[in-house]
Design a protein around this motif. Structure first.
Motif, PDB file in Angstrom:
ATOM      1  N   PRO A  88       2.010  -1.248  -9.336  1.00 13.88           N
ATOM      2  CA  PRO A  88       3.713  -1.918  -9.464  1.00 13.88           C
ATOM      3  C   PRO A  88       5.215  -1.403  -9.586  1.00 13.88           C
ATOM      4  O   PRO A  88       5.976  -2.363  -9.601  1.00 13.88           O
ATOM      5  N   GLU A  89       4.650   0.182 -10.541  1.00 19.04           N
ATOM      6  CA  GLU A  89       6.769   0.794  -9.873  1.00 19.04           C
ATOM      7  C   GLU A  89       6.662   0.624  -8.764  1.00 19.04           C
ATOM      8  O   GLU A  89       7.447   0.947  -8.299  1.00 19.04           O
ATOM      9  N   GLU A 115      10.100  -0.107  -6.753  1.00 17.82           N
ATOM     10  CA  GLU A 115      11.130   1.064  -6.169  1.00 17.82           C
ATOM     11  C   GLU A 115      11.173   0.706  -4.930  1.00 17.82           C
ATOM     12  O   GLU A 115      12.173   0.882  -4.277  1.00 17.82           O
ATOM     13  N   GLU A 116      10.326   0.155  -3.891  1.00 16.68           N
ATOM     14  CA  GLU A 116      10.267   0.125  -2.181  1.00 16.68           C
ATOM     15  C   GLU A 116      11.106  -0.787  -1.767  1.00 16.68           C
ATOM     16  O   GLU A 116      12.117  -0.678  -1.359  1.00 16.68           O
ATOM     17  N   LYS A 117      11.195  -2.164  -3.197  1.00 17.09           N
ATOM     18  CA  LYS A 117      11.587  -3.277  -3.015  1.00 17.09           C
ATOM     19  C   LYS A 117      13.732  -2.897  -3.216  1.00 17.09           C
ATOM     20  O   LYS A 117      13.921  -3.936  -2.808  1.00 17.09           O
ATOM     21  N   GLU A 118      13.330  -2.639  -4.625  1.00 20.89           N
ATOM     22  CA  GLU A 118      14.579  -2.253  -4.379  1.00 20.89           C
ATOM     23  C   GLU A 118      15.394  -1.173  -3.444  1.00 20.89           C
ATOM     24  O   GLU A 118      16.988  -1.229  -3.280  1.00 20.89           O
ATOM     25  N   ILE A 175       0.816  -0.789  -0.072  1.00 22.99           N
ATOM     26  CA  ILE A 175      -0.353   0.171  -0.205  1.00 22.99           C
ATOM     27  C   ILE A 175       0.739   1.164  -0.003  1.00 22.99           C
ATOM     28  O   ILE A 175       2.074   1.090   0.479  1.00 22.99           O
ATOM     29  N   TYR A 176       0.126   2.667  -0.520  1.00 24.34           N
ATOM     30  CA  TYR A 176       0.467   3.422  -0.705  1.00 24.34           C
ATOM     31  C   TYR A 176       0.238   4.350   0.079  1.00 24.34           C
ATOM     32  O   TYR A 176      -1.098   3.788   0.572  1.00 24.34           O
TER      33      TYR A 176
END
Length: 185
Positions: free
Chosen positions: A107-108, A112-115, A66-67
């Protein structure tokens, strides 16, 4: 007029005629059976949605990314899930996000958060590379060792690339600090 937010269950009632809708809502078919006043409020809410248009409240579950629109952060809902207006998340700064300030992450945003988390585990900012890091192209497995780093370019073996090219075409195989094939001298 502003669109009314309704639950997924209340959305099912929107296919009914207004008369059937009122009847079913009063009898608790599409919402919890609360007090008479609560049921009246629900009927009015759904009727406003019927007239002015509506937006379905997002449904969240454990594991969803979630954002948070206030904190401008992405996190994953953890096993504690939530209670009412709060969603418990695996964020380093916040224990929970308020439901009204949250939406499903794109998805973007998730990528980005996983990276960010991957690099953070190694005490680095995203795509902060150091001499000795080993990368591989995304299309093959040939290792590329970072031999020089400056503000705009990175040299891999004898190939100099822009930072954006490296980010687009490569992935980290091993950080210099984790390499066992070279001494730490």
């Amino acid at each position: 007029m502003e669109k009314v937010k309704i639950t997924k269950k209340q959305e099912e009632a929107m296919d009914l005629t207004p008369f059937d809708l009122i009847h079913d809502l009063y009898h608790g078919h599409y919402y919890y059976k609360g007090t008479h006043e609560e049921q009246e409020q629900d009927v009015l809410k759904v009727l406003k949605a019927y007239i002015n248009g509506y937006e379905v409240e997002p449904e969240f579950k454990v594991g969803d990314w979630i954002y948070n629109t206030k904190a401008k952060r992405v996190a994953q809902i953890d096993h504690r899930f939530g209670n009412g207006d709060e969603l418990w998340v695996d964020d380093e700064e916040f224990n929970f996000y308020h439901l009204n300030d949250s939406r499903h992450a794109t998805p973007e945003e998730i990528a980005e958060e996983k990276e960010r988390r991957f690099f953070n585990e190694h005490s680095r900012k995203p795509w902060e590379l150091k001499v000795g890091d080993v990368l591989v192209k995304k299309t093959d497995i040939f290792p590329l060792v970072v031999t020089e780093v400056n503000a705009e370019e990175i040299t891999l073996n004898l190939l100099t690339c822009t930072r954006s090219e490296v980010k687009k075409c490569c992935k980290v195989l091993c950080f210099a600090d984790d390499r066992l094939d070279v001494s730490a001298e």
